[in-house]
Design an enzyme around this catalytic site. Sequence first.
Site, PDB file in Angstrom:
ATOM      1  N   ASN A  63       1.810   8.366  -0.714  1.00  0.00           N
ATOM      2  CA  ASN A  63       0.800   8.828   0.238  1.00  0.00           C
ATOM      3  C   ASN A  63      -0.322   7.784   0.264  1.00  0.00           C
ATOM      4  OD1 ASN A  63      -1.333  10.103   1.533  1.00  0.00           O
ATOM      5  ND2 ASN A  63      -0.896  12.098   0.605  1.00  0.00           N
ATOM      6  N   VAL A  64      -0.608   7.233   1.436  1.00  0.00           N
ATOM      7  CA  VAL A  64      -1.598   6.148   1.504  1.00  0.00           C
ATOM      8  C   VAL A  64      -3.010   6.581   1.085  1.00  0.00           C
ATOM      9  CG1 VAL A  64      -0.400   4.749   3.242  1.00  0.00           C
ATOM     10  CG2 VAL A  64      -1.989   6.544   3.999  1.00  0.00           C
ATOM     11  N   ASN A  90       0.361   1.079   9.056  1.00  0.00           N
ATOM     12  CA  ASN A  90       0.891   1.786  10.231  1.00  0.00           C
ATOM     13  C   ASN A  90       0.841   3.309  10.085  1.00  0.00           C
ATOM     14  OD1 ASN A  90       2.923   2.091  12.643  1.00  0.00           O
ATOM     15  ND2 ASN A  90       3.912   3.113  10.916  1.00  0.00           N
ATOM     16  N   SER A 142      -5.209   1.818  17.914  1.00  0.00           N
ATOM     17  CA  SER A 142      -4.764   2.521  19.131  1.00  0.00           C
ATOM     18  C   SER A 142      -5.748   2.219  20.256  1.00  0.00           C
ATOM     19  CB  SER A 142      -4.746   4.035  18.877  1.00  0.00           C
ATOM     20  OG  SER A 142      -4.598   4.732  20.103  1.00  0.00           O
ATOM     21  N   TYR A 155      -9.287  11.247  15.901  1.00  0.00           N
ATOM     22  CA  TYR A 155      -8.340  10.114  15.987  1.00  0.00           C
ATOM     23  C   TYR A 155      -9.056   8.862  16.513  1.00  0.00           C
ATOM     24  CZ  TYR A 155      -3.895   7.780  17.218  1.00  0.00           C
ATOM     25  OH  TYR A 155      -2.842   6.901  17.329  1.00  0.00           O
ATOM     26  N   ALA A 157     -12.244   8.137  16.337  1.00  0.00           N
ATOM     27  CA  ALA A 157     -13.165   7.623  15.308  1.00  0.00           C
ATOM     28  C   ALA A 157     -12.386   6.848  14.247  1.00  0.00           C
ATOM     29  CB  ALA A 157     -13.940   8.776  14.670  1.00  0.00           C
ATOM     30  N   LYS A 159      -9.460   5.286  14.581  1.00  0.00           N
ATOM     31  CA  LYS A 159      -8.881   4.044  15.111  1.00  0.00           C
ATOM     32  C   LYS A 159      -9.980   3.033  15.473  1.00  0.00           C
ATOM     33  CE  LYS A 159      -4.553   5.246  14.717  1.00  0.00           C
ATOM     34  NZ  LYS A 159      -3.635   4.543  13.818  1.00  0.00           N
ATOM     35  N   ILE A 188       3.256   4.952  23.537  1.00  0.00           N
ATOM     36  CA  ILE A 188       4.545   4.451  23.069  1.00  0.00           C
ATOM     37  C   ILE A 188       5.468   5.646  22.822  1.00  0.00           C
ATOM     38  CG2 ILE A 188       5.683   3.070  21.253  1.00  0.00           C
ATOM     39  CD1 ILE A 188       3.579   1.413  22.817  1.00  0.00           C
TER      40      ILE A 188
HETATM   41  N1  LIG Z   1       3.099   6.592  19.494  1.00  0.00           N
HETATM   42  C1  LIG Z   1       2.055   6.127  20.142  1.00  0.00           C
HETATM   43  O1  LIG Z   1       1.961   6.256  21.371  1.00  0.00           O
HETATM   44  C2  LIG Z   1       0.946   5.437  19.420  1.00  0.00           C
HETATM   45  C3  LIG Z   1      -0.081   4.885  20.178  1.00  0.00           C
HETATM   46  C4  LIG Z   1      -1.113   4.213  19.528  1.00  0.00           C
HETATM   47  C5  LIG Z   1      -1.106   4.106  18.153  1.00  0.00           C
HETATM   48  N2  LIG Z   1      -0.094   4.668  17.434  1.00  0.00           N
HETATM   49  C6  LIG Z   1      -0.173   4.522  15.989  1.00  0.00           C
HETATM   50  O2  LIG Z   1       1.022   3.931  15.511  1.00  0.00           O
HETATM   51  C7  LIG Z   1       1.288   4.381  14.180  1.00  0.00           C
HETATM   52  C8  LIG Z   1       2.704   4.933  14.108  1.00  0.00           C
HETATM   53  O3  LIG Z   1       2.799   5.988  15.054  1.00  0.00           O
HETATM   54  P1  LIG Z   1       4.184   6.668  15.467  1.00  0.00           P
HETATM   55  O4  LIG Z   1       4.053   7.053  16.883  1.00  0.00           O
HETATM   56  O5  LIG Z   1       5.341   5.870  15.000  1.00  0.00           O
HETATM   57  O6  LIG Z   1       4.043   8.018  14.605  1.00  0.00           O
HETATM   58  P2  LIG Z   1       5.115   8.831  13.755  1.00  0.00           P
HETATM   59  O7  LIG Z   1       4.490  10.156  13.515  1.00  0.00           O
HETATM   60  O8  LIG Z   1       6.454   8.781  14.407  1.00  0.00           O
HETATM   61  O9  LIG Z   1       5.179   7.985  12.397  1.00  0.00           O
HETATM   62  C9  LIG Z   1       4.120   7.959  11.478  1.00  0.00           C
HETATM   63  C10 LIG Z   1       4.695   7.837  10.092  1.00  0.00           C
HETATM   64  O10 LIG Z   1       3.610   7.826   9.157  1.00  0.00           O
HETATM   65  C11 LIG Z   1       3.986   8.627   8.047  1.00  0.00           C
HETATM   66  N3  LIG Z   1       2.802   9.130   7.340  1.00  0.00           N
HETATM   67  C12 LIG Z   1       1.938  10.084   7.752  1.00  0.00           C
HETATM   68  N4  LIG Z   1       1.002  10.313   6.830  1.00  0.00           N
HETATM   69  C13 LIG Z   1       1.274   9.474   5.799  1.00  0.00           C
HETATM   70  C14 LIG Z   1       0.665   9.237   4.536  1.00  0.00           C
HETATM   71  N5  LIG Z   1      -0.418   9.933   4.159  1.00  0.00           N
HETATM   72  N6  LIG Z   1       1.193   8.297   3.714  1.00  0.00           N
HETATM   73  C15 LIG Z   1       2.296   7.602   4.088  1.00  0.00           C
HETATM   74  N7  LIG Z   1       2.924   7.799   5.273  1.00  0.00           N
HETATM   75  C16 LIG Z   1       2.422   8.725   6.114  1.00  0.00           C
HETATM   76  C17 LIG Z   1       4.805   9.756   8.663  1.00  0.00           C
HETATM   77  O11 LIG Z   1       5.604  10.420   7.693  1.00  0.00           O
HETATM   78  C18 LIG Z   1       5.608   9.012   9.725  1.00  0.00           C
HETATM   79  O12 LIG Z   1       6.844   8.541   9.230  1.00  0.00           O
HETATM   80  C19 LIG Z   1       0.204   5.429  13.873  1.00  0.00           C
HETATM   81  O13 LIG Z   1      -0.838   4.832  13.137  1.00  0.00           O
HETATM   82  C20 LIG Z   1      -0.289   5.826  15.241  1.00  0.00           C
HETATM   83  O14 LIG Z   1      -1.608   6.298  15.220  1.00  0.00           O
HETATM   84  C21 LIG Z   1       0.929   5.327  18.031  1.00  0.00           C
END
Ligand SMILES: NC(=O)c1ccc[n+]([C@@H]2O[C@H](COP(=O)([O-])OP(=O)(O)OC[C@H]3O[C@@H](n4cnc5c(N)ncnc54)[C@H](O)[C@@H]3O)[C@@H](O)[C@H]2O)c1
Length: 248
Positions: A63-64, A90, A142, A155, A157, A159, A188
């Site tokens: 857990n980060v 990420n 983001s 979210y 704040a 990012k 995405i």
């Molecule tokens: N999908 C989008 O449109 C989008 C847009 C902008 C930014 N993002 C950012 O991209 C990143 C990935 O997003 P995604 O869409 O693949 O999301 P997702 O939910 O598919 O994947 C996120 C991953 O992070 C893991 N995670 C969550 N909390 C955690 C923790 N405390 N410790 C370790 N791992 C943890 C989850 O288990 C998951 O596998 C995120 O930071 C998200 O904010 C996504």
Amino acid sequence: MYKFNDYKVLITGSARGIGFAIARSFASSGATVLIMDISAEAVEAAVAKLSSEGFQAFGYTGNVTDSAAMEELFATIAKEHGKLDCLINNAGVTRDNLMLRMKEEDWQLVLDINLKGTFICTQKAFKLMMKQRKGSIINIASVIGIMGNAGQANYAASKGGMIAFTKSCAKEFASRNVRVNAIAPGFIETEMTATLPPEVRAEYAKVIPLSQMGSPEDVAKLCIFLASEDSSYITGQTIAVDGGLTMH
Ligand SMILES: NC(=O)c1ccc[n+]([C@@H]2O[C@H](COP(=O)([O-])OP(=O)(O)OC[C@H]3O[C@@H](n4cnc5c(N)ncnc54)[C@H](O)[C@@H]3O)[C@@H](O)[C@H]2O)c1
């Protein structure tokens, strides 16, 4: 096109979604990828998938937000892999609600995982990279951290904080040849956005100049560039991968 031989990259939250696509891109360019995520089962499945494709992948559960566990994780990485060339922050979550309904715990959780988690992992990675006098740290922020969004104050704040954090670290780490950049993805296609109703997607598509949502691979391609020597004079930047949604 890029070759990452003898290159070790740790991607947090990489068992699925954008993180997994980033891992696969690095692996297919020859890097050793260190998959880290909160669910042991998901980590195991992700590593098995990459290994079955013939790639070098290792899995770590954690857990980060847990500083002690991350300390141990980075020590293990140093021991098992000898170095860390690139960290990709990420892992991230959303807990959306309008301000008047937003619970304090949802504010805190999002700030803890997205922003504090980035701080914790960056600090520990930098300790390894400063000794190597080389490294690249990429923070997945983001577009919401740039333009804000109703219902996502927590979210946004977190990012926006990641973007400011990126600039500060870039200034602090530059003398050690460690570069720090951020990527601001737009909309995405992943599990995170899969829950959006079709009418909301249609509305988004209307305001995106390239008229469609992006893929996790679109984000991965920029990670590869920011990790490579081709970006050796780029630090402290936030680059949007958003089909033109934000322009500045
Ligand atoms: N999908 C989008 O449109 C989008 C847009 C902008 C930014 N993002 C950012 O991209 C990143 C990935 O997003 P995604 O869409 O693949 O999301 P997702 O939910 O598919 O994947 C996120 C991953 O992070 C893991 N995670 C969550 N909390 C955690 C923790 N405390 N410790 C370790 N791992 C943890 C989850 O288990 C998951 O596998 C995120 O930071 C998200 O904010 C996504």
